[in-house]
Write an enzyme that holds these catalytic residues in place. Structure first.
Site, PDB file in Angstrom:
ATOM      1  N   GLU A  73    -121.217 114.897  31.609  1.00  0.00           N
ATOM      2  CA  GLU A  73    -121.094 113.580  31.876  1.00  0.00           C
ATOM      3  C   GLU A  73    -119.881 112.600  31.569  1.00  0.00           C
ATOM      4  O   GLU A  73    -119.738 111.658  32.033  1.00  0.00           O
ATOM      5  CB  GLU A  73    -121.479 112.964  30.231  1.00  0.00           C
ATOM      6  CG  GLU A  73    -122.883 113.055  29.406  1.00  0.00           C
ATOM      7  CD  GLU A  73    -123.403 114.878  29.196  1.00  0.00           C
ATOM      8  OE1 GLU A  73    -124.666 114.898  28.859  1.00  0.00           O
ATOM      9  OE2 GLU A  73    -122.243 115.662  29.348  1.00  0.00           O
ATOM     10  N   PRO A 283    -120.021 132.028  34.399  1.00  0.00           N
ATOM     11  CA  PRO A 283    -120.994 131.073  32.999  1.00  0.00           C
ATOM     12  C   PRO A 283    -120.528 129.888  33.482  1.00  0.00           C
ATOM     13  O   PRO A 283    -119.525 129.850  32.818  1.00  0.00           O
ATOM     14  CB  PRO A 283    -120.680 132.968  32.160  1.00  0.00           C
ATOM     15  CG  PRO A 283    -120.092 133.989  32.923  1.00  0.00           C
ATOM     16  CD  PRO A 283    -119.184 133.185  34.018  1.00  0.00           C
ATOM     17  N   ARG A 284    -121.240 129.623  31.737  1.00  0.00           N
ATOM     18  CA  ARG A 284    -121.750 128.293  31.563  1.00  0.00           C
ATOM     19  C   ARG A 284    -120.798 127.872  30.571  1.00  0.00           C
ATOM     20  O   ARG A 284    -119.725 127.370  30.598  1.00  0.00           O
ATOM     21  CB  ARG A 284    -122.974 128.029  30.855  1.00  0.00           C
ATOM     22  CG  ARG A 284    -123.085 126.237  30.335  1.00  0.00           C
ATOM     23  CD  ARG A 284    -122.727 125.009  31.930  1.00  0.00           C
ATOM     24  NE  ARG A 284    -123.056 124.384  30.382  1.00  0.00           N
ATOM     25  CZ  ARG A 284    -122.300 123.068  31.325  1.00  0.00           C
ATOM     26  NH1 ARG A 284    -121.832 122.993  31.829  1.00  0.00           N
ATOM     27  NH2 ARG A 284    -122.552 121.868  30.555  1.00  0.00           N
ATOM     28  N   LEU A 324    -112.078 127.521  32.840  1.00  0.00           N
ATOM     29  CA  LEU A 324    -112.409 126.288  32.212  1.00  0.00           C
ATOM     30  C   LEU A 324    -112.176 125.112  33.375  1.00  0.00           C
ATOM     31  O   LEU A 324    -110.631 125.035  33.818  1.00  0.00           O
ATOM     32  CB  LEU A 324    -113.036 124.881  30.709  1.00  0.00           C
ATOM     33  CG  LEU A 324    -114.060 125.816  29.655  1.00  0.00           C
ATOM     34  CD1 LEU A 324    -113.344 125.302  28.362  1.00  0.00           C
ATOM     35  CD2 LEU A 324    -115.169 125.100  30.172  1.00  0.00           C
ATOM     36  N   GLY A 325    -112.663 124.277  33.898  1.00  0.00           N
ATOM     37  CA  GLY A 325    -112.142 123.036  34.995  1.00  0.00           C
ATOM     38  C   GLY A 325    -111.739 123.672  36.360  1.00  0.00           C
ATOM     39  O   GLY A 325    -111.121 122.933  36.836  1.00  0.00           O
ATOM     40  N   ASN A 351    -125.536 120.138  37.526  1.00  0.00           N
ATOM     41  CA  ASN A 351    -124.979 119.123  38.985  1.00  0.00           C
ATOM     42  C   ASN A 351    -124.494 120.493  40.267  1.00  0.00           C
ATOM     43  O   ASN A 351    -124.042 121.119  40.151  1.00  0.00           O
ATOM     44  CB  ASN A 351    -124.150 118.774  37.999  1.00  0.00           C
ATOM     45  CG  ASN A 351    -123.818 117.269  39.551  1.00  0.00           C
ATOM     46  OD1 ASN A 351    -124.567 117.169  40.007  1.00  0.00           O
ATOM     47  ND2 ASN A 351    -122.902 116.414  39.070  1.00  0.00           N
ATOM     48  N   SER A 353    -124.105 118.894  42.561  1.00  0.00           N
ATOM     49  CA  SER A 353    -123.202 117.444  44.150  1.00  0.00           C
ATOM     50  C   SER A 353    -122.149 118.234  44.095  1.00  0.00           C
ATOM     51  O   SER A 353    -121.644 118.262  44.681  1.00  0.00           O
ATOM     52  CB  SER A 353    -122.993 116.271  42.803  1.00  0.00           C
ATOM     53  OG  SER A 353    -122.324 116.421  41.585  1.00  0.00           O
ATOM     54  N   GLU A 354    -121.321 118.825  43.135  1.00  0.00           N
ATOM     55  CA  GLU A 354    -120.101 119.808  43.422  1.00  0.00           C
ATOM     56  C   GLU A 354    -120.362 120.228  44.431  1.00  0.00           C
ATOM     57  O   GLU A 354    -119.203 121.160  46.062  1.00  0.00           O
ATOM     58  CB  GLU A 354    -118.900 119.803  42.421  1.00  0.00           C
ATOM     59  CG  GLU A 354    -119.305 118.745  41.496  1.00  0.00           C
ATOM     60  CD  GLU A 354    -118.283 119.157  39.893  1.00  0.00           C
ATOM     61  OE1 GLU A 354    -117.034 118.754  39.139  1.00  0.00           O
ATOM     62  OE2 GLU A 354    -118.161 120.491  40.190  1.00  0.00           O
TER      63      GLU A 354
END
Length: 444
Positions: A73, A283-284, A324-325, A351, A353-354
């Site tokens: 978000e 992984p998430r 991350l990131g 998502n 879209s990336e």
């Protein structure tokens, strides 16, 4: 004039909620301490969750507060924040999120003039302290953060409210539709000057919950808007790209627990016929990546771990990302992206879209939750743009086909990128237009 009907009932339910959150405040404070000890809250800035600021509010000028629960978000909010900064340089911008993972990524991606804090928990003391200190003129809430003390407190202070990328999961919609909670959600939604839903289905849900019809305006899905961001240190990624240049590469992104078994099962089949294959697994949660690596190493398999900047030595065909990131940059290294969080019931997708923006052929499972409208819209523009697969065998078959036929792979890559471009054009400017018209121009 005294309120009557559902609004009066909503006020009664809200007073009960406020009393409960007041009474439970000591337990919620203890819970925050417990989360801090487990590393789930920031070790230094965790007090911000109690409404205690760590930065000063600018002494003059209006302030616009953007709030997002977590990383996804927050990323969707950044293009709008940048647009607002350009169009209204007189407005100070405050950004809040609730998770440490969002903080670690977003702190480096927000414009330098944006104030970044952790969001307060929804207790009367924390929320009143936060609103009293920062004194925002407007609040933009991303997606579904409908916290009663926040919304009612802001309304009583005369603060304008907007809900961008507004959505309710099927579970949340059923939850709010219950007779006990229906008056409360109707009251909360009545306080918004703008509700910009993700889709027409979401708009109907908000209308059924008695959101004022005049407040509902479409501007498009902000998760289509992929913000351009320059990675500060790309040396390791550039070196990885060189290592992968002579390999056949595919990536499984945002994998949830259990899904690694599908991905590794497919990898084990592919590696038998494609000896130069490399599977990138993201992984998430980073800790999950380290656990997968440990299990594979116990079985005698070579694994390169991203956090250790390990090279892909001969015999290593799995690259595990436990950082991350970096997902957006990693998509640029692979022609094929499989988006996880979508292969088991109860999951809700991620998502896409990336991956599409990076020019990947996009695959995902069938359990995509509120991202179903994104999948559907892209497929309507071009059926080749996103392919949904049901599990290991179908994923295996599709990947075999893509690696065997460069033309099919190229057509899917092109379809995904073009479909995303068609859907993302003007979405940020549309969001700014509705925000400016329904919120910012009304108060100063």
């Amino acid at each position: 004039m005294a309120m009557t009907g559902p609004m009066a009932k909503g006020e009664i339910v809200y007073k009960i909620y406020r009393a409960l959150t007041y009474g439970l405040s000591p337990l919620l404070h203890l819970h925050l301490h417990w989360r801090k000890l487990r590393g789930l809250e920031h070790p230094i800035r965790w007090r911000e969750r109690l409404g205690r600021p760590s930065l000063r509010r600018p002494s003059s000028g209006p302030l616009l507060w953007f709030h997002a629960v977590s990383l996804g978000e927050g990323m969707a909010a950044i293009p709008v924040i940048k647009f607002c900064s350009q169009r209204r340089p007189d407005v100070h911008i405050l950004m809040t999120t609730t998770t440490v993972s969002a903080f670690e990524v977003l702190k480096d991606r927000l414009p330098a003039n944006v104030i970044y804090q952790f969001a307060p928990i929804d207790t009367p003391a924390a929320m009143d302290a936060f609103l009293g200190y920062w004194k925002p003129n407007w609040i933009v809430i991303m997606e579904s953060e409908l916290w009663p003390n926040l919304i009612i407190g802001a309304s009583k202070c005369g603060i304008g409210l907007a809900l961008l990328n507004a959505r309710l999961s099927a579970k949340s919609f059923r939850h709010w539709s219950r007779p006990v909670l229906f008056p409360l959600i109707s009251l909360l939604l009545s306080k918004f000057s703008l509700i910009a839903p993700l889709s027409s289905v979401q708009a109907i849900h908000f209308q059924l919950l008695q959101a004022p019809p005049f407040s509902i305006k479409f501007c498009g899905d902000l998760k289509y808007a992929v913000d351009e961001y320059e990675q500060k240190d790309t040396r390791h990624l550039e070196y990885l790209q060189k290592q992968l240049s002579q390999k056949q590469v595919w990536m499984a992104a945002s994998i949830h627990r259990g899904e690694e078994e599908i991905i590794l099962g497919v990898h084990n089949v592919l590696v038998q016929t494609h000896t130069d294959i490399v599977t990138i697994i993201v992984p998430r949660h980073p800790q999950h990546g380290q656990e997968i690596a440990e299990e594979l190493q116990k079985g005698g398999q070579n694994v390169a771990l991203r956090s250790q900047h390990k090279e892909l030595i001969p015999g290593t065909s799995i690259y595990l990302v436990d950082t991350l990131g970096e997902l957006r940059q990693l998509y640029k290294l692979t022609p094929i992206a499989v988006i996880g969080g979508s292969f088991f019931p109860g999951l809700a997708g991620h998502n896409i879209s990336e991956a599409a923006a990076a020019g990947c052929a996009v695959l995902t499972g069938h359990h995509v939750g509120h991202f179903s409208h994104m999948v559907r819209e892209m497929q309507q523009l071009n059926p080749l743009s996103v392919m949904q697969v049901s599990g290991k065998q179908e994923l295996e078959k599709v990947l075999m086909e893509l690696f065997a036929d460069a033309k099919i792979l190229e057509s899917r890559q092109k379809a995904a990128k073009e479909a995303l471009h068609a859907l993302s054009s003007a979405v940020v400017s549309n969001a700014w237009d509705v925000l400016n018209f329904h919120l910012l121009r009304n108060k100063c």
